[in-house]
Design an enzyme around this catalytic site. Structure first.
Site, PDB file in Angstrom:
ATOM      1  N   SER A   1      92.832  87.987  64.242  1.00  0.00           N
ATOM      2  CA  SER A   1      93.044  88.258  62.823  1.00  0.00           C
ATOM      3  C   SER A   1      91.723  88.221  62.064  1.00  0.00           C
ATOM      4  CB  SER A   1      94.031  87.262  62.225  1.00  0.00           C
ATOM      5  OG  SER A   1      93.542  85.961  62.331  1.00  0.00           O
TER       6      SER A   1
ATOM      7  N   HIS B   1      88.215  76.352  60.806  1.00  0.00           N
ATOM      8  CA  HIS B   1      89.020  75.528  59.898  1.00  0.00           C
ATOM      9  C   HIS B   1      88.243  75.161  58.645  1.00  0.00           C
ATOM     10  CE1 HIS B   1      90.761  74.982  63.915  1.00  0.00           C
ATOM     11  NE2 HIS B   1      91.877  75.167  63.240  1.00  0.00           N
TER      12      HIS B   1
HETATM   13  N1  GLN Z   1      95.625  86.279  67.319  1.00  0.00           N
HETATM   14  C1  GLN Z   1      95.973  85.263  66.379  1.00  0.00           C
HETATM   15  C2  GLN Z   1      94.991  85.277  65.221  1.00  0.00           C
HETATM   16  O1  GLN Z   1      93.873  85.619  65.435  1.00  0.00           O
HETATM   17  C3  GLN Z   1      95.958  83.893  67.029  1.00  0.00           C
HETATM   18  C4  GLN Z   1      96.379  82.822  66.083  1.00  0.00           C
HETATM   19  C5  GLN Z   1      96.573  81.482  66.720  1.00  0.00           C
HETATM   20  O2  GLN Z   1      96.059  81.202  67.761  1.00  0.00           O
HETATM   21  N2  GLN Z   1      97.290  80.622  66.091  1.00  0.00           N
HETATM   22  O3  GLN Z   1      95.325  84.911  64.109  1.00  0.00           O
END
Ligand code: GLN
Ligand code: ZN
Length: 783
Positions: A457, A718
């Site tokens: 994402s 984060h």
């Molecule tokens: N592919 C998802 C993203 O990049 C993975 C999210 C996750 O691991 N919680 O948001």
């Protein structure tokens, strides 16, 4: 079953109720307070109204002892920290200045103080704030909230039972604070904590509480003899005090096991046990069966009250009332008084299934949310007291609903059934061994050493959220919405090319949620409109409901990935959510083992993998961030869980050709006991969180002998902080001590959707610069 004239009537109770209100009034009130749009008095008013409405709803349903103290402005574990005065040093001034603001400071942090750490409440998706304790922690009793809420319920003329988190579980859930010496064990504080609990109990007794519930769910996990001894000591201490209410010690989520005889011998007046929870292997009732068996073996609980959690408190399905009555009948002779309850607090389910108007009426008839579960508890208590004949119409309706569910084509799709039945071991295996795949992929992808990529994402901008809201409200049509998504993909691909990333992604702009996006496109899932469940604080989620057999009517991601690939020469990675995560973040079926549901989801994903491959996608990532959190609470159930979880992942990915590179991603680095299962996934590349733990995971992987490619995160997503090139390069040099350059990838810890573009962009540019720096070092032999 007939009425047993000698036995006292069975009571009906629950341990907790959804806090948010029918329209998430609590969330809105708290967030208004945070923004300064409403004062504390307004917030307290909303809180009091919601508590009153909940109690009235329970009382009207026929619950004759309502819980109090389960309400919270943020989290009940944080409330417990306040109740025992365990406020970390850094938050004391804020709490002293204003208790409410101080409370929120502990929960959320301030400009210059970090919040308490947050983690999952057992194997639920609720998060609690971890108490921070140290040798210097001084406990002081603050029973104010508990006493006040108890009095509110009493003022409504209700019989109420305060619910407290028990002292031993409180300590077992806490962590050593920043000032604690290494190896500090919070359990050593038990003797200091018990008098404070005793004081709270005395205050509640003084306020008129006949019974108080103390929750000790930590004891449904494997516990050491020292921990069991602490449990015995705690309840001996609390039970031996004068001026106390009757004590009901509750456990849920699993069988109580070796803690059951400890509590049966303790000087407490009642136990509440889980007789509903499905067992580790997905066998319905196995935790309950284990509790029943052990209780019988002990000769029951003579002289005590047994609260039987027969109505499943965590799923959203109607109970099998006849089966519950059979369990209750077996329990009846085992205690002085048997009451009926839901198996755990109803905090983990949405409020009211009748608020759902859009769900297929067939499926809607199988649903029971908190309000309906309270009704089932009452029906069962009546049936236990007066005999099944007294609730015959409820039993008949329940039988009809269960039969319709068992016979429905929604839950029994012959095509899905014959496909899962035909699965072979070979389906769950890539055709070529890793070495051959790696060679083929190397030739096909022609990537530099230490290839760079992201987790999928990219920042979800306000514009995207507006577009989604506009589409829902009918202000824009699907074509306009899709054009908006394509623009976002173009920008994201252009950015990645300019930044010099090697394996690109489309950025997931079409997904508001990685599970919901797929759930909406698969048959067998239904979505709710008001099915909110608290995740943490004011954050609520609406998990999709896995209600029937799962299949994929048409490709789900292919057009977006192909569009992204059409914009660039570099490889674009397809992005899927793995089967285990698709189950973990949904409400799952209780009418078949999870393994079976996982296999169905896996086969639907397998079709998507095939279609992506056919469309020319060279790299496909199947995310499994929930693999670890779904691990059963007791070690005994873990092997069976890991076996089906691994099989499901391998079924989803097993059809991929040797030249298709399969990635997986997990957002944590505490592997410990599951590293072997992670190896068995047989993914060509795995990306993991590692930045905050300074690459500790690469050492663990090397120690285990992990044989495939690894992307330990070098950018902590984060935090809004932008890691410098030198910092990322230093992490990569650390990783290279454990993982050879041919098998090392460079990526962030997780997806970027919660980040803003400026910091995400700058961080990725630094990450690419760091990879280049190390490549140069390696090429010149300095690496
Ligand atoms: N592919 C998802 C993203 O990049 C993975 C999210 C996750 O691991 N919680 O948001
Ligand atoms: Zn992640």
């Amino acid at each position: 079953m007939t009425a047993s004239p000698g036995a006292p009537p069975a009571g009906a109770t629950v341990y907790g109720y959804p806090r948010q209100g029918p329209h998430r009034e609590l969330k809105k009130a708290i967030e208004s307070y945070w923004r300064g749009r409403a004062d504390a008095a307004a917030l307290h008013r909303t809180g009091a109204e919601l508590r009153r409405d909940n109690w009235r709803q329970l009382a009207e349903a026929g619950i004759d002892e309502v819980p109090t103290g389960d309400f919270s402005y943020y989290d009940h574990v944080l409330d417990t920290s306040v109740m025992v005065g365990a406020v970390p040093e850094r938050h004391r001034a804020a709490v002293a200045a204003d208790p409410l603001d101080g409370y929120f400071a502990m929960a959320r942090g301030t400009e210059d103080t970090a919040p308490l750490e947050m983690t999952k409440w057992f194997d639920t998706n609720y998060h609690y704030l971890v108490p921070e304790l140290g040798p210097g922690t001084v406990f002081t009793a603050d029973p104010g909230k508990q006493v006040a809420e108890f009095r509110e319920a009493r003022a409504l003329g209700l019989t109420a039972r305060p619910v407290l988190l028990g002292p031993v579980t409180y300590l077992l859930l806490s962590h050593p604070g920043p000032d604690a010496p290494p190896g500090f064990d919070p359990l050593t504080l038990l003797d200091a904590l018990l008098p404070v609990y005793a004081e709270v109990l005395t205050a509640l007794h003084g306020a008129g509480a006949a019974w108080v519930q103390l929750d000790e769910p930590a004891f449904v996990q494997d516990r050491t003899p020292a921990e069991l001894a602490a449990l015995a000591r705690a309840y001996h201490h609390l039970g031996s005090r004068p001026d106390r209410p009757h004590l009901l010690v509750a456990s849920y989520f699993e069988r109580l096991g070796e803690a059951l005889p400890v509590l049966a011998r303790a000087p407490v007046e009642g136990l509440a046990l889980d007789f509903a929870e499905s067992g580790p292997a997905g066998t319905p009732g196995s935790a309950g069966a284990a509790n029943l068996e052990m209780l019988t073996g002990l000769g029951g609980l003579p002289g005590k009250r047994l609260v039987a959690g027969v109505v499943h408190g965590r799923n959203i399905w109607i109970n099998d009332l006849q089966a519950s009555l059979t369990t209750l009948a077996a329990l009846r002779g085992l205690a002085d008084r048997v009451d009926v309850a839901a198996s755990c607090s109803l905090l983990h389910v949405p409020l009211d299934a009748t608020a759902e108007r859009g769900i297929d009426p067939e499926v809607a008839g199988w649903l029971a949310f908190a309000r309906q579960k309270a009704g089932e508890v009452v029906t069962l208590a009546r049936g236990l007291t007066h005999g099944a004949g007294a609730v015959e119409s409820e039993l008949a309706a329940n039988r009809a609903a269960l039969a319709s569910r068992a016979e429905s084509l929604h839950t029994r799709d012959p095509a899905v059934r014959s496909r899962t039945a035909a699965v072979t071991d070979a389906d769950a295996r890539r055709a070529e061994p890793y070495a051959r795949r790696a060679a083929e992929q190397r030739a096909r992808l022609a990537l530099p050493p230490l290839p760079t990529t992201t987790i999928g994402s990219f920042p979800q901008t306000g514009g995207l959220r507006t577009a989604r809201a506009d589409l829902r409200a009918g202000r824009i049509d699907t074509a306009a919405y899709e054009e908006r998504i394509r623009t976002e993909i173009r920008d994201t691909v252009a950015f990645q090319e300019a930044a010099g990333l090697d394996v690109l992604v489309h950025g997931e702009p079409e997904r508001s949620d990685m599970v919901q996006y797929f759930a909406e496109q698969l048959t067998g899932y239904v979505a709710t409109r008001h099915g909110w469940v608290q995740s943490y604080g004011t954050r609520y989620v609406r998990p999709p409901i896995l209600s029937g057999d799962v299949s994929r009517p048409e490709p789900m991601t292919v057009h977006w990935i192909s569009y992204a690939q059409s914009l660039t020469e570099r490889p674009v990675k397809g992005m899927l959510t793995g089967p285990v995560t698709m189950l973990a973040w949904s409400f799952v079926r209780d009418d078949q083992p999870r393994a079976e549901t996982a296999r169905q989801v896996a086969l639907a994903l397998r079709d998507e993998v095939r279609d992506l491959e056919a469309a020319g996608t060279p790299v496909i990532q199947v995310d499994e961030p929930a693999l670890r959190e779904s691990l059963p609470l007791r070690a005994g159930g873990r092997a069976a869980y890991l076996a089906w979880a691994v099989e499901a992942f391998r079924l989803a990915t097993g059809a991929a050709g040797a030249g298709t590179q399969i990635h997986t991603h997990m957002c944590y680095a505490e592997f410990g006991d599951i590293i072997e299962a992670i190896d068995e996934l047989d993914a060509d590349v795995i990306s993991l969180e590692a930045a905050r733990s300074h690459m500790r995971v690469t050492g663990e992987l090397a120690g285990y002998g992990y044989p495939r490619e690894v992307g330990p995160g070098v950018y902590d997503i984060h935090s809004p902080r932008v890691p410098g090139t030198a910092e990322a390069a230093a992490l990569l040099r650390d990783a290279l001590r454990d993982i050879p350059a041919e098998r090392l990838w460079v990526n962030p810890d997780c997806g970027l959707k919660t980040r803003g573009w400026p910091e995400a962009g700058a961080s990725l540019e630094n990450l690419v610069a760091a990879a280049r720096e190390i490549r140069t070092e390696l090429a010149s032999g300095r690496g």
